[in-house]
Scaffold this motif. Structure first.
Motif, short mmCIF file in Angstrom:
data_model
loop_
_atom_site.label_atom_id
_atom_site.label_comp_id
_atom_site.label_asym_id
_atom_site.label_seq_id
_atom_site.Cartn_x
_atom_site.Cartn_y
_atom_site.Cartn_z
N MET A 207 0.81 -0.88 0.07
CA MET A 207 0.00 -0.05 -0.01
C MET A 207 0.74 1.23 0.06
SD MET A 207 -2.61 1.06 2.87
CE MET A 207 -4.16 1.64 2.46
N ILE A 208 0.50 2.04 -0.81
CA ILE A 208 1.16 3.38 -0.74
C ILE A 208 0.61 4.60 0.05
CG2 ILE A 208 1.98 5.34 -2.41
CD1 ILE A 208 1.96 3.52 -4.65
N ASP A 209 1.35 5.20 0.89
CA ASP A 209 1.02 6.21 1.92
C ASP A 209 1.50 7.48 0.93
OD1 ASP A 209 0.23 4.76 3.90
OD2 ASP A 209 2.48 4.33 4.84
N TRP A 210 0.22 8.41 0.68
CA TRP A 210 0.48 9.65 0.32
C TRP A 210 0.88 10.60 1.16
CZ3 TRP A 210 -1.91 11.37 -4.73
CH2 TRP A 210 -2.43 10.48 -5.45
N VAL A 211 1.73 11.55 0.76
CA VAL A 211 2.30 12.55 1.60
C VAL A 211 1.70 13.73 1.01
CG1 VAL A 211 4.29 13.76 2.50
CG2 VAL A 211 4.20 11.15 2.12
N VAL A 212 0.93 14.77 1.64
CA VAL A 212 0.42 15.84 1.09
C VAL A 212 1.28 17.00 1.70
CG1 VAL A 212 -1.78 17.33 0.87
CG2 VAL A 212 -2.02 14.82 0.71
N GLN A 213 1.39 17.96 0.92
CA GLN A 213 2.40 18.82 1.44
C GLN A 213 1.53 19.78 2.25
OE1 GLN A 213 5.69 19.20 1.15
NE2 GLN A 213 5.59 17.48 0.21
N PRO A 214 1.97 20.72 3.25
CA PRO A 214 1.52 21.50 4.26
C PRO A 214 0.89 22.91 3.16
CG PRO A 214 3.40 21.19 5.21
CD PRO A 214 3.25 20.48 3.80
N ALA A 215 -0.58 23.16 3.39
CA ALA A 215 -0.96 24.39 2.68
C ALA A 215 -1.64 25.25 3.57
CB ALA A 215 -1.88 23.60 1.79
N ASP A 216 -1.70 26.43 2.93
CA ASP A 216 -2.34 27.50 3.72
C ASP A 216 -3.74 27.17 4.10
OD1 ASP A 216 -2.72 30.38 4.74
OD2 ASP A 216 -4.06 30.62 3.17
N GLU A 217 -4.39 27.03 5.21
CA GLU A 217 -5.59 26.63 5.29
C GLU A 217 -6.74 27.61 5.00
OE1 GLU A 217 -6.26 23.50 6.26
OE2 GLU A 217 -4.37 23.02 6.74
N LYS A 218 -6.51 28.55 4.99
CA LYS A 218 -7.59 29.71 4.33
C LYS A 218 -7.72 29.49 2.84
CE LYS A 218 -7.16 33.20 7.92
NZ LYS A 218 -6.66 34.94 8.06
N THR A 219 -6.64 29.49 2.20
CA THR A 219 -6.68 29.23 0.72
C THR A 219 -7.46 27.72 0.43
OG1 THR A 219 -4.89 30.42 0.47
CG2 THR A 219 -5.33 29.05 -1.42
N VAL A 220 -7.18 26.90 1.15
CA VAL A 220 -7.80 25.44 1.13
C VAL A 220 -9.35 25.77 1.22
CG1 VAL A 220 -7.84 23.15 2.00
CG2 VAL A 220 -5.69 24.25 1.58
N ALA A 221 -9.57 26.22 2.41
CA ALA A 221 -11.37 26.35 2.65
C ALA A 221 -11.88 27.28 1.55
CB ALA A 221 -11.21 27.17 3.87
N LEU A 222 -11.21 28.49 1.14
CA LEU A 222 -11.84 29.18 0.17
C LEU A 222 -11.92 28.36 -1.51
CD1 LEU A 222 -12.73 31.97 -0.70
CD2 LEU A 222 -10.57 32.44 -1.39
N LEU A 223 -10.97 27.51 -1.68
CA LEU A 223 -11.29 27.11 -2.93
C LEU A 223 -12.23 25.71 -2.57
CD1 LEU A 223 -7.67 26.05 -4.32
CD2 LEU A 223 -9.32 27.59 -5.29
N SER A 224 -12.09 25.26 -1.51
CA SER A 224 -13.14 24.06 -1.42
C SER A 224 -14.54 24.65 -1.18
CB SER A 224 -12.86 23.31 -0.14
OG SER A 224 -13.96 22.45 0.21
N SER A 225 -14.87 25.71 -0.75
CA SER A 225 -16.29 26.19 -0.80
C SER A 225 -16.48 26.85 -2.02
CB SER A 225 -16.29 27.29 0.34
OG SER A 225 -15.46 28.20 0.31
#
Length: 71
Positions: free
Chosen positions: A1-19
Motif C-alpha cells: 500500500m502506498i502512503d500519500w504525503v500531502v504538502q502543508p498548505a495555507d488553510e484559508k486558501t484551501v477552505a476558500l477553494l473548497s467552498s
C-alpha cells in the motif's frame, strides 16, 4: 500500500477553494500544493480550453501510434 504525503498548505486558501468550487478539502489542498490558489486558476487547470493544451503530435512517435490505433 502506498502512503500519500500531502504538502502543508495555507488553510484559508484551501477552505476558500473548497467552498467556492464545491470540492472536497483534500482536492483543494492538492490544488494548492500545485501552486493553484485562486478559483480562476483552478478552473483553468481543471477545465482547460483547447488552446491551453499542448499539441499531442509533439510527442515522439505520436503519428505512428495514431496510425496504429486507426488501423
Amino acid at each position: 500500500m502506498i502512503d500519500w504525503v500531502v504538502q502543508p498548505a495555507d488553510e484559508k486558501t484551501v477552505a476558500l477553494l473548497s467552498s467556492s468550487l464545491l470540492i472536497d478539502p483534500l482536492q483543494a489542498r492538492l490544488l494548492v500544493a500545485r501552486g493553484i490558489s485562486t478559483r480562476d486558476d483552478a478552473y483553468r487547470f481543471l477545465e482547460p480550453s483547447p488552446d491551453q493544451l499542448h499539441d499531442p503530435f509533439l510527442f515522439d512517435e505520436m503519428e505512428a501510434a495514431s496510425r496504429m490505433l486507426h488501423k
